[in-house]
Design an enzyme around this catalytic site. Structure first.
Site, PDB file in Angstrom:
ATOM      1  N   PRO A   9       9.177  -8.624  -4.168  1.00 48.58           N
ATOM      2  CG  PRO A   9       7.574  -7.007  -4.589  1.00 48.58           C
ATOM      3  CD  PRO A   9       7.871  -8.167  -3.691  1.00 48.58           C
ATOM      4  CG  ASN A  10      11.175  -4.802  -7.913  1.00 46.97           C
ATOM      5  OD1 ASN A  10      11.218  -5.132  -9.104  1.00 46.97           O
ATOM      6  ND2 ASN A  10      10.131  -4.191  -7.388  1.00 46.97           N
ATOM      7  NE  ARG A  17      14.602  -2.384  -5.783  1.00 49.86           N
ATOM      8  CZ  ARG A  17      13.863  -2.694  -4.733  1.00 49.86           C
ATOM      9  NH1 ARG A  17      14.167  -3.746  -4.001  1.00 49.86           N
ATOM     10  NH2 ARG A  17      12.822  -1.979  -4.417  1.00 49.86           N
ATOM     11  CE1 TYR A  22      15.985  -1.189  -0.541  1.00 51.63           C
ATOM     12  CE2 TYR A  22      16.046  -0.538  -2.859  1.00 51.63           C
ATOM     13  CZ  TYR A  22      15.371  -0.623  -1.649  1.00 51.63           C
ATOM     14  OH  TYR A  22      14.091  -0.153  -1.533  1.00 51.63           O
ATOM     15  CG  ASN A  73      12.754  -7.338   2.448  1.00 54.40           C
ATOM     16  OD1 ASN A  73      11.757  -6.626   2.293  1.00 54.40           O
ATOM     17  ND2 ASN A  73      13.975  -6.890   2.233  1.00 54.40           N
ATOM     18  CB  ALA A  76       6.814  -2.771  -3.194  1.00 53.24           C
ATOM     19  CD  GLU A  97       7.973  -5.321   8.753  1.00 56.92           C
ATOM     20  OE1 GLU A  97       7.524  -5.294   9.924  1.00 56.92           O
ATOM     21  OE2 GLU A  97       7.715  -4.442   7.910  1.00 56.92           O
ATOM     22  CG  HIS A  99      11.816  -3.426   5.653  1.00 55.45           C
ATOM     23  ND1 HIS A  99      11.125  -3.792   4.529  1.00 55.45           N
ATOM     24  CD2 HIS A  99      10.957  -3.505   6.690  1.00 55.45           C
ATOM     25  CE1 HIS A  99       9.874  -4.065   4.874  1.00 55.45           C
ATOM     26  NE2 HIS A  99       9.742  -3.904   6.179  1.00 55.45           N
ATOM     27  NE  ARG A 106      13.867   4.207   0.935  1.00 56.14           N
ATOM     28  CZ  ARG A 106      13.806   3.177   0.083  1.00 56.14           C
ATOM     29  NH1 ARG A 106      13.949   1.940   0.524  1.00 56.14           N
ATOM     30  NH2 ARG A 106      13.603   3.405  -1.198  1.00 56.14           N
TER      31      ARG A 106
HETATM   32  C1  DQA Z   1      12.624  -2.846   1.271  1.00 57.49           C
HETATM   33  C2  DQA Z   1      11.966  -1.485   1.520  1.00 57.49           C
HETATM   34  C3  DQA Z   1      10.686  -1.362   0.728  1.00 57.49           C
HETATM   35  O1  DQA Z   1      10.078  -0.094   0.977  1.00 57.49           O
HETATM   36  C4  DQA Z   1      10.982  -1.460  -0.757  1.00 57.49           C
HETATM   37  O2  DQA Z   1       9.785  -1.416  -1.497  1.00 57.49           O
HETATM   38  C5  DQA Z   1      11.795  -2.658  -1.116  1.00 57.49           C
HETATM   39  C6  DQA Z   1      12.845  -3.090  -0.213  1.00 57.49           C
HETATM   40  C7  DQA Z   1      13.989  -2.977   1.978  1.00 57.49           C
HETATM   41  O3  DQA Z   1      14.478  -4.092   2.069  1.00 57.49           O
HETATM   42  O4  DQA Z   1      14.569  -1.960   2.409  1.00 57.49           O
HETATM   43  O5  DQA Z   1      11.637  -3.212  -2.188  1.00 57.49           O
HETATM   44  O6  DQA Z   1      11.775  -3.852   1.799  1.00 57.49           O
END
Ligand code: DQA
Length: 145
Positions: A9-10, A17, A22, A73, A76, A97, A99, A106
């Site tokens: 998501p997002n 964003r 990011y 990825n 959240a 995985e 990020h 964080r």
């Molecule tokens: C994320 C880190 C997550 O905590 C966050 O909710 C994201 C992006 C990252 O790519 O740094 O949406 O996965």
């Protein structure tokens, strides 16, 4: 070798964003970099994104027998989703995985990753390059299989 890059998501909003977390490059920029790297490696890649946990579970299930590796990825859902962990355990496709941000530096709730135990590696805090490193790791793992 066929790789699936799956974004949660997002991540479709990359570029606008939270640029301080990011960066300012867009989701399309990310996809372009992944495709270019896949070409350089000589692997096939499919890139998908969903804001919905159940859709991500479906996509992981449907990857069985189709893809040799997953770059994931979960965004959240990393920090909440037992369903994604169970899907990865069910299909047993080598998964890395990723990020973009350094989640270890964080908020406390981002220190938990439910999916991590089903992944062969985690790459965090390397920006978009982390996706390319994850592809390299899957290729290396595949060549040892
Ligand atoms: C994320 C880190 C997550 O905590 C966050 O909710 C994201 C992006 C990252 O790519 O740094 O949406 O996965």
């Amino acid at each position: 070798m066929k790789l699936l890059v799956l974004n949660g998501p997002n991540l479709n909003l990359l570029g606008s964003r939270e640029p301080e977390q990011y960066g300012t490059e867009t989701y399309e920029d990310l996809c372009r970099q992944i495709r270019r790297h896949a070409d350089a490696l000589g692997v096939e890649v499919t890139i998908l994104q969903s804001n919905h946990e159940g859709t991500l579970v479906d996509l992981i299930q449907e990857a069985l027998g189709v893809y040799d590796g997953i770059v994931l990825n979960p965004a959240a859902y990393t920090h909440t989703s037992v369903a994604l962990l169970d899907a990865l355990k069910a299909v047993r496709i080598p998964t890395v995985e990723v990020h973009i941000s350094d989640v270890t530096k964080r908020e406390a709730f981002r220190q938990v990753s439910y999916v991590r135990e089903a992944c062969i590696a985690t790459v965090a805090g390397h920006g978009f390059r982390g996706y390319l490193e994850a592809m390299d790791l899957l290729l290396a793992a595949g060549s040892h299989a």
